[in-house]
Scaffold this motif. Structure first.
Motif, PDB file in Angstrom:
ATOM      1  N   ASP A 208       0.837  -1.207   0.000  1.00  0.00           N
ATOM      2  CA  ASP A 208       0.000   0.000   0.000  1.00  0.00           C
ATOM      3  C   ASP A 208       0.870   1.254   0.000  1.00  0.00           C
ATOM      4  N   THR A 209       1.959   1.196   0.759  1.00  0.00           N
ATOM      5  CA  THR A 209       2.855   2.362   0.795  1.00  0.00           C
ATOM      6  C   THR A 209       3.484   2.602  -0.570  1.00  0.00           C
ATOM      7  N   GLN A 210       3.896   1.538  -1.233  1.00  0.00           N
ATOM      8  CA  GLN A 210       4.478   1.694  -2.565  1.00  0.00           C
ATOM      9  C   GLN A 210       3.465   2.268  -3.552  1.00  0.00           C
ATOM     10  N   ARG A 211       2.216   1.824  -3.449  1.00  0.00           N
ATOM     11  CA  ARG A 211       1.183   2.327  -4.360  1.00  0.00           C
ATOM     12  C   ARG A 211       0.951   3.821  -4.133  1.00  0.00           C
ATOM     13  N   LEU A 212       0.914   4.234  -2.864  1.00  0.00           N
ATOM     14  CA  LEU A 212       0.721   5.655  -2.576  1.00  0.00           C
ATOM     15  C   LEU A 212       1.888   6.500  -3.060  1.00  0.00           C
ATOM     16  N   VAL A 213       3.112   5.958  -2.891  1.00  0.00           N
ATOM     17  CA  VAL A 213       4.286   6.710  -3.357  1.00  0.00           C
ATOM     18  C   VAL A 213       4.275   6.830  -4.873  1.00  0.00           C
ATOM     19  N   GLN A 214       3.856   5.776  -5.567  1.00  0.00           N
ATOM     20  CA  GLN A 214       3.762   5.848  -7.026  1.00  0.00           C
ATOM     21  C   GLN A 214       2.770   6.925  -7.468  1.00  0.00           C
ATOM     22  N   LEU A 215       1.631   7.027  -6.784  1.00  0.00           N
ATOM     23  CA  LEU A 215       0.653   8.068  -7.106  1.00  0.00           C
ATOM     24  C   LEU A 215       1.222   9.454  -6.851  1.00  0.00           C
ATOM     25  N   ARG A 216       1.972   9.604  -5.773  1.00  0.00           N
ATOM     26  CA  ARG A 216       2.578  10.894  -5.455  1.00  0.00           C
ATOM     27  C   ARG A 216       3.645  11.263  -6.479  1.00  0.00           C
ATOM     28  N   VAL A 217       4.387  10.230  -6.960  1.00  0.00           N
ATOM     29  CA  VAL A 217       5.398  10.524  -7.982  1.00  0.00           C
ATOM     30  C   VAL A 217       4.727  10.970  -9.281  1.00  0.00           C
ATOM     31  N   ARG A 218       3.611  10.345  -9.637  1.00  0.00           N
ATOM     32  CA  ARG A 218       2.887  10.723 -10.855  1.00  0.00           C
ATOM     33  C   ARG A 218       2.342  12.143 -10.756  1.00  0.00           C
ATOM     34  N   GLN A 219       1.954  12.554  -9.550  1.00  0.00           N
ATOM     35  CA  GLN A 219       1.426  13.901  -9.365  1.00  0.00           C
ATOM     36  C   GLN A 219       2.526  14.912  -9.097  1.00  0.00           C
ATOM     37  N   ARG A 228      12.100   4.635  -4.797  1.00  0.00           N
ATOM     38  CA  ARG A 228      13.088   3.581  -4.611  1.00  0.00           C
ATOM     39  C   ARG A 228      13.159   3.139  -3.141  1.00  0.00           C
ATOM     40  N   THR A 229      12.961   4.052  -2.236  1.00  0.00           N
ATOM     41  CA  THR A 229      12.941   3.688  -0.811  1.00  0.00           C
ATOM     42  C   THR A 229      11.752   2.785  -0.496  1.00  0.00           C
ATOM     43  N   ALA A 230      10.595   3.080  -1.076  1.00  0.00           N
ATOM     44  CA  ALA A 230       9.416   2.238  -0.874  1.00  0.00           C
ATOM     45  C   ALA A 230       9.620   0.866  -1.491  1.00  0.00           C
ATOM     46  N   ASP A 231      10.266   0.851  -2.678  1.00  0.00           N
ATOM     47  CA  ASP A 231      10.541  -0.454  -3.309  1.00  0.00           C
ATOM     48  C   ASP A 231      11.478  -1.296  -2.437  1.00  0.00           C
TER      49      ASP A 231
END
Length: 324
Positions: A208-219, A228-231
């Motif tokens: 879930d944390t990785q998914r949220l970070v991906q959304l934040r990176v897209r925005q 990369r830290t989340a991964d």
């Protein structure tokens, strides 16, 4: 005169031999060492330094100790322990050692008695004139055996009997150790299950944390470094989950070895069995005499008796043997 001197010398020789024989018989060949009483505390010492001895402790010291069936009250765990006691190979070896020691003791006991052989034969045959001639014979034969004058055979028999008790106590020690090992393996398996559940929850949280970070990176609210830290955190959680699962399988295989059954046939006790363990509580002030109930202590005592009997037999073997 010469005949009188010879008779007198023969009489002296016989008297001296008889005196030596009587002195040897009266001599304690292997004196048994008196039991030594060790100075130990009468009871367990309390935290404040005082010695507490309760009536329930004294009763438990003199009464019957609880069995594993009374201590582990969970039905599924009792079934697992019963199967381990029935199938475990180490316990089978210990039981066979008891039988072997009993056979050795019976053989040593038989050496004290002579071997008696009885025979009966009969022959009937026809002779001239049509008559029947019958002939029969019977006999009893006693084979030569050793007269146990100096208690050599009795010492060997006592040593063999003590070895039987030693093997029996060793079997009890193996049984107690097996029950404790099975219970400990089940506890470890339950802990592994909890660790696997925690690892799965952590992995789900990292996903879930990785998914949220991906959304934040897209925005554009987070950088690639955060992604990369989340991964890396997700990979660490997956590695911890794999390690927890590997440990669970290792403990499950160890439990299968103790029970001596294949893994699919095992029925691991369900969750909550730990609440039904320890139905018998040990109260403070338990007397130290309960240590004498340990099978390893009893086996050591019987081994000491066997060693003393072997010393008696070894000393008696130095003297002359009388056989018939």
């Amino acid at each position: 005169m010469r005949q009188a001197d010879r008779a007198r010398r023969s009489l002296l020789n016989v008297a001296s031999c008889g005196a030596m024989l009587l002195s040897a018989c009266a001599h304690d060949i292997a004196p048994t060492a008196p039991p030594q009483t060790l100075k130990v505390l009468p009871s367990w010492t309390a935290t404040d330094g005082s010695s507490e001895t309760s009536s329930t402790s004294a009763t438990s010291a003199t009464g019957t100790a609880p069995t594993w069936a009374q201590f582990f009250t969970d039905p599924e765990l009792q079934d697992l322990l019963s199967r381990s006691l029935r199938n475990n190979r180490d316990l089978r070896v210990a039981a066979l050692n008891v039988e072997w020691a009993a056979a050795q003791a019976a053989q040593r006991e038989a050496d004290l008695w002579p071997t008696v052989v009885m025979g009966l034969t009969g022959v009937r045959q026809s002779v001239a004139g049509g008559k029947l001639l019958s002939n029969g014979s019977a006999g009893v034969q006693i084979s030569g055996f050793e007269l146990d004058v100096f208690a050599r055979l009795r010492g060997l028999s006592e040593a063999a009997a003590a070895q039987v008790l030693t093997s029996s106590e060793n079997r009890r020690a193996v049984q107690i150790g097996l029950v404790a090992a099975v219970a400990a393996a089940v506890v470890a398996l339950r802990i592994d299950d909890e660790m696997v559940q925690v690892a799965q929850q952590v992995e789900a949280s990292r996903v879930d944390t990785q998914r949220l970070v991906q959304l934040r990176v897209r925005q554009g609210a987070s950088s690639l470094l955060d992604l990369r830290t989340a991964d890396a955190a997700l990979d660490g959680a997956r590695a911890a989950l794999a390690q927890a699962q590997r440990q669970r399988w290792a403990d499950l295989h160890a439990l299968g070895i103790l029970v001596a059954e294949p893994i699919p046939a095992l029925k691991v006790p369900s969750t909550g069995w730990l609440d039904r363990v320890g139905a018998v509580e040990l109260t403070p002030g338990l007397p130290s005499e309960v240590l004498a109930r340990r099978p390893d202590v009893r086996a050591a005592e019987e081994s000491l008796k066997a060693a003393q009997a072997n010393v008696q037999a070894a000393r008696a073997a130095l003297l002359d043997r009388k056989s018939t």
